[in-house]
Design an enzyme around this catalytic site. Sequence first.
Site, PDB file in Angstrom:
ATOM      1  N   ASP A  27       1.036  -1.209   0.031  1.00 27.24           N
ATOM      2  CA  ASP A  27      -0.164  -0.379   0.168  1.00 27.24           C
ATOM      3  C   ASP A  27       1.207   1.364  -0.007  1.00 27.24           C
ATOM      4  O   ASP A  27       1.837   1.604   0.969  1.00 27.24           O
ATOM      5  CB  ASP A  27      -1.003   0.067   1.670  1.00 27.24           C
ATOM      6  CG  ASP A  27      -1.955  -0.913   1.674  1.00 27.24           C
ATOM      7  OD1 ASP A  27      -2.246  -2.152   0.633  1.00 27.24           O
ATOM      8  OD2 ASP A  27      -2.662  -1.347   2.432  1.00 27.24           O
ATOM      9  N   ASP A  72     -11.895  -5.078   6.927  1.00 27.19           N
ATOM     10  CA  ASP A  72     -10.872  -5.976   7.041  1.00 27.19           C
ATOM     11  C   ASP A  72     -10.385  -7.217   8.218  1.00 27.19           C
ATOM     12  O   ASP A  72     -10.266  -8.054   8.668  1.00 27.19           O
ATOM     13  CB  ASP A  72      -9.377  -6.225   6.364  1.00 27.19           C
ATOM     14  CG  ASP A  72      -8.827  -5.839   4.863  1.00 27.19           C
ATOM     15  OD1 ASP A  72     -10.473  -6.082   3.944  1.00 27.19           O
ATOM     16  OD2 ASP A  72      -8.893  -5.070   4.414  1.00 27.19           O
TER      17      ASP A  72
END
Length: 306
Positions: free
Chosen positions: A14, A251
Amino acid sequence: MTGRVCVIGSANMDMVVRAPSLPTPGETLLGESYQTFPGGKGANQAVAAARMGARVTMVGRVGADASGTELRKVLGREGVDLTAMRTAAGVSTGVALITIDAQGENTIVAVGGANLLVSPEDIQGVAGLIRSAEVLLMQLEVPLDAVEAAARLAHGAGRRVILNAAPARPLSDALLGLLDVLIVNEAEAASLTKRPIDTPPEQLAKALLALGPGAVIITLGKLGALVADASGCNTVPTIPVTASDTVGAGDAFCGTVAAMLAEDKTLAHAVRVGCVAGALAATKPGAIPSLPTRAAVGEILAAKTH
Ligand code: RIB
């Protein structure tokens, strides 16, 4: 009791920029900071389940590059079994470009890279692993034919199948019918049911249930989560937190729900614990670095019951 969770999904590096607001089309903004974090919905959910005490196997692919090496290291440190995590030659590890605004809200563009090479043949190759886990947990950052093949295998073996349908994509009736639990946010629920985004979540949940899954969970951010199954619809509240970075919060929720169901806890309990895990994840930067431990979540749940 420790349960086994098999995660089939993505691992991304990321690249995260913080900015005062999210850019509008054509706008150039001056950002405030830039950092890289290990992430990807599959890897995040695998670590979330592992930190909640599950024995986790991850099936997926990274590229033969520095990001792939780093992601394997991070997952390995968390005790995630990587025997079914392959390194693909000639393709980059998945990457996600993320912007976070002052309120902690985000936009994400993920480029699949090696994640897109996960195939139905890979799934056949790890059939034993899938059949031996109590819970199969998947998302939609790997190809749909692999997701369907895995769902068929796990369902056929009497295992629980959880799909976090993110990012939203059209799903076949066959796949929806194999799911024990479908987890989506409101935007994903609206997209799957082809309804407007402002449709009340109860209506979205009922429409999703009619498509075939045994239970539907719609995550509602600060409001917790809505759980719907044949017995009815219930909203489970979450804890109030000051969100600084919501990347990975969903998540944390999904991985926690999977870990709890693998321990044979009820869906209602799994969602209660998942809501706390998601809220805690929103208070810290990064995806994997923000995921809470079982002890941290347990402390909050214990304080709530006293
Ligand atoms: O759900 C958050 C994740 O979505 C990020 O870690 C990013 O990699 C994207 O896959």
